[in-house]
Design a protein around this motif. Structure first.
Motif, PDB file in Angstrom:
ATOM      1  N   THR A 217     -15.927 -34.343  38.435  1.00 40.12           N
ATOM      2  CA  THR A 217     -15.527 -35.329  39.434  1.00 40.12           C
ATOM      3  C   THR A 217     -16.539 -36.450  39.473  1.00 40.12           C
ATOM      4  OG1 THR A 217     -16.626 -34.103  41.176  1.00 40.12           O
ATOM      5  CG2 THR A 217     -14.293 -33.660  40.840  1.00 40.12           C
ATOM      6  N   GLY A 218     -16.047 -37.684  39.613  1.00 43.92           N
ATOM      7  CA  GLY A 218     -16.916 -38.847  39.622  1.00 43.92           C
ATOM      8  C   GLY A 218     -17.554 -39.107  40.964  1.00 43.92           C
ATOM      9  N   SER A 219     -16.979 -38.573  42.017  1.00 44.79           N
ATOM     10  CA  SER A 219     -17.479 -38.833  43.353  1.00 44.79           C
ATOM     11  C   SER A 219     -17.384 -37.559  44.179  1.00 44.79           C
ATOM     12  CB  SER A 219     -16.649 -39.947  43.998  1.00 44.79           C
ATOM     13  OG  SER A 219     -16.967 -40.067  45.355  1.00 44.79           O
ATOM     14  N   LEU A 220     -18.194 -37.482  45.215  1.00 48.37           N
ATOM     15  CA  LEU A 220     -18.160 -36.331  46.098  1.00 48.37           C
ATOM     16  C   LEU A 220     -16.814 -36.237  46.809  1.00 48.37           C
ATOM     17  CD1 LEU A 220     -19.644 -34.002  47.519  1.00 48.37           C
ATOM     18  CD2 LEU A 220     -20.441 -35.665  49.188  1.00 48.37           C
ATOM     19  N   PHE A 221     -16.196 -37.375  47.126  1.00 48.43           N
ATOM     20  CA  PHE A 221     -14.959 -37.395  47.891  1.00 48.43           C
ATOM     21  C   PHE A 221     -13.712 -37.550  47.032  1.00 48.43           C
ATOM     22  CE2 PHE A 221     -18.277 -39.133  50.659  1.00 48.43           C
ATOM     23  CZ  PHE A 221     -18.315 -38.099  51.581  1.00 48.43           C
ATOM     24  N   ALA A 222     -13.844 -37.742  45.735  1.00 50.10           N
ATOM     25  CA  ALA A 222     -12.686 -37.943  44.860  1.00 50.10           C
ATOM     26  C   ALA A 222     -12.307 -36.631  44.196  1.00 50.10           C
ATOM     27  CB  ALA A 222     -12.998 -38.994  43.804  1.00 50.10           C
TER      28      ALA A 222
ATOM     29  N   PRO B 224     -15.368 -46.297  44.867  1.00 53.20           N
ATOM     30  CA  PRO B 224     -16.481 -46.800  45.684  1.00 53.20           C
ATOM     31  C   PRO B 224     -16.040 -47.474  46.985  1.00 53.20           C
ATOM     32  CG  PRO B 224     -16.192 -48.149  43.718  1.00 53.20           C
ATOM     33  CD  PRO B 224     -15.282 -46.974  43.584  1.00 53.20           C
ATOM     34  N   LEU B 225     -14.965 -48.245  46.966  1.00 52.92           N
ATOM     35  CA  LEU B 225     -14.509 -48.903  48.188  1.00 52.92           C
ATOM     36  C   LEU B 225     -14.023 -47.888  49.209  1.00 52.92           C
ATOM     37  CD1 LEU B 225     -13.837 -51.436  49.818  1.00 52.92           C
ATOM     38  CD2 LEU B 225     -11.636 -51.501  48.647  1.00 52.92           C
ATOM     39  N   GLN B 226     -13.255 -46.916  48.777  1.00 50.97           N
ATOM     40  CA  GLN B 226     -12.743 -45.900  49.680  1.00 50.97           C
ATOM     41  C   GLN B 226     -13.874 -45.044  50.249  1.00 50.97           C
ATOM     42  OE1 GLN B 226     -11.436 -46.671  46.733  1.00 50.97           O
ATOM     43  NE2 GLN B 226      -9.239 -46.917  46.953  1.00 50.97           N
TER      44      GLN B 226
ATOM     45  N   VAL C  67     -17.495 -43.619  54.799  1.00 55.33           N
ATOM     46  CA  VAL C  67     -18.817 -43.481  55.409  1.00 55.33           C
ATOM     47  C   VAL C  67     -18.941 -44.387  56.636  1.00 55.33           C
ATOM     48  CG1 VAL C  67     -21.272 -43.888  55.030  1.00 55.33           C
ATOM     49  CG2 VAL C  67     -19.936 -42.707  53.302  1.00 55.33           C
ATOM     50  N   VAL C  68     -18.450 -45.619  56.546  1.00 54.09           N
ATOM     51  CA  VAL C  68     -18.508 -46.539  57.687  1.00 54.09           C
ATOM     52  C   VAL C  68     -17.706 -45.982  58.855  1.00 54.09           C
ATOM     53  CG1 VAL C  68     -17.741 -48.818  58.488  1.00 54.09           C
ATOM     54  CG2 VAL C  68     -18.978 -48.607  56.341  1.00 54.09           C
ATOM     55  N   THR C  69     -16.526 -45.450  58.571  1.00 57.69           N
ATOM     56  CA  THR C  69     -15.690 -44.890  59.633  1.00 57.69           C
ATOM     57  C   THR C  69     -16.359 -43.691  60.288  1.00 57.69           C
ATOM     58  OG1 THR C  69     -13.720 -45.617  58.454  1.00 57.69           O
ATOM     59  CG2 THR C  69     -13.410 -43.951  60.146  1.00 57.69           C
TER      60      THR C  69
ATOM     61  N   PHE D  93      -4.986 -46.925  54.562  1.00 59.20           N
ATOM     62  CA  PHE D  93      -4.008 -47.713  53.825  1.00 59.20           C
ATOM     63  C   PHE D  93      -4.264 -47.673  52.319  1.00 59.20           C
ATOM     64  CE2 PHE D  93      -2.501 -51.930  52.286  1.00 59.20           C
ATOM     65  CZ  PHE D  93      -1.147 -51.733  52.518  1.00 59.20           C
ATOM     66  N   ILE D  94      -5.545 -47.647  51.907  1.00 58.76           N
ATOM     67  CA  ILE D  94      -5.865 -47.706  50.481  1.00 58.76           C
ATOM     68  C   ILE D  94      -6.402 -46.392  49.926  1.00 58.76           C
ATOM     69  CG2 ILE D  94      -6.302 -50.175  50.581  1.00 58.76           C
ATOM     70  CD1 ILE D  94      -9.302 -49.514  50.375  1.00 58.76           C
ATOM     71  N   SER D  95      -6.453 -45.327  50.726  1.00 56.19           N
ATOM     72  CA  SER D  95      -7.015 -44.063  50.246  1.00 56.19           C
ATOM     73  C   SER D  95      -6.150 -43.469  49.143  1.00 56.19           C
ATOM     74  CB  SER D  95      -7.152 -43.069  51.396  1.00 56.19           C
ATOM     75  OG  SER D  95      -5.895 -42.693  51.870  1.00 56.19           O
ATOM     76  N   GLU D  96      -6.799 -42.720  48.264  1.00 53.32           N
ATOM     77  CA  GLU D  96      -6.098 -42.163  47.106  1.00 53.32           C
ATOM     78  C   GLU D  96      -6.160 -40.644  47.031  1.00 53.32           C
ATOM     79  OE1 GLU D  96      -7.285 -44.041  43.511  1.00 53.32           O
ATOM     80  OE2 GLU D  96      -7.023 -46.053  44.323  1.00 53.32           O
TER      81      GLU D  96
END
Length: 103
Positions: A10-15, A22-24, A29-31, A67-70
């Protein structure tokens, strides 16, 4: 037993799809940070400005993130952050609002 030794790619902890988002991840994190900040500061009556503004930023960032989450992991974290932001925002509004006493 080769499947036991398969590396985690996996490329990301959340993916969960193996690609970086990166944007998601940034919106997640901001949320979460704004949600925790808004929720904790909403428990103190004098910090209503901080809790209401942090909650509003968390709600807006979380809504756009949804809206943009994958992936499901991103959506789960965004829902937790949105819930915390919403509670902090509404308690901040109840204690004095976004501009309470300033304007």
């Amino acid at each position: 037993m080769a499947q036991v030794l398969r590396p985690n790619t996996t490329g990301s902890l959340f993916a969960t799809d193996g690609k970086p988002h990166p944007l998601q991840d940034t919106l997640l994190v901001v949320t979460l940070v704004c949600g925790v900040l808004a929720f904790v500061t909403s428990m103190f009556h004098s910090l209503h400005l901080l809790s209401s503004w942090a909650g509003l930023v968390g709600i807006l960032a979380g809504a756009y993130g949804q809206f943009i989450s994958e992936t499901t992991r991103e959506r789960f974290g965004l829902i937790v952050g949105l819930g915390l932001s919403g509670v902090g925002f509404y308690l901040g509004l109840a204690h004095g609002g976004l501009f309470g006493g300033v304007i």
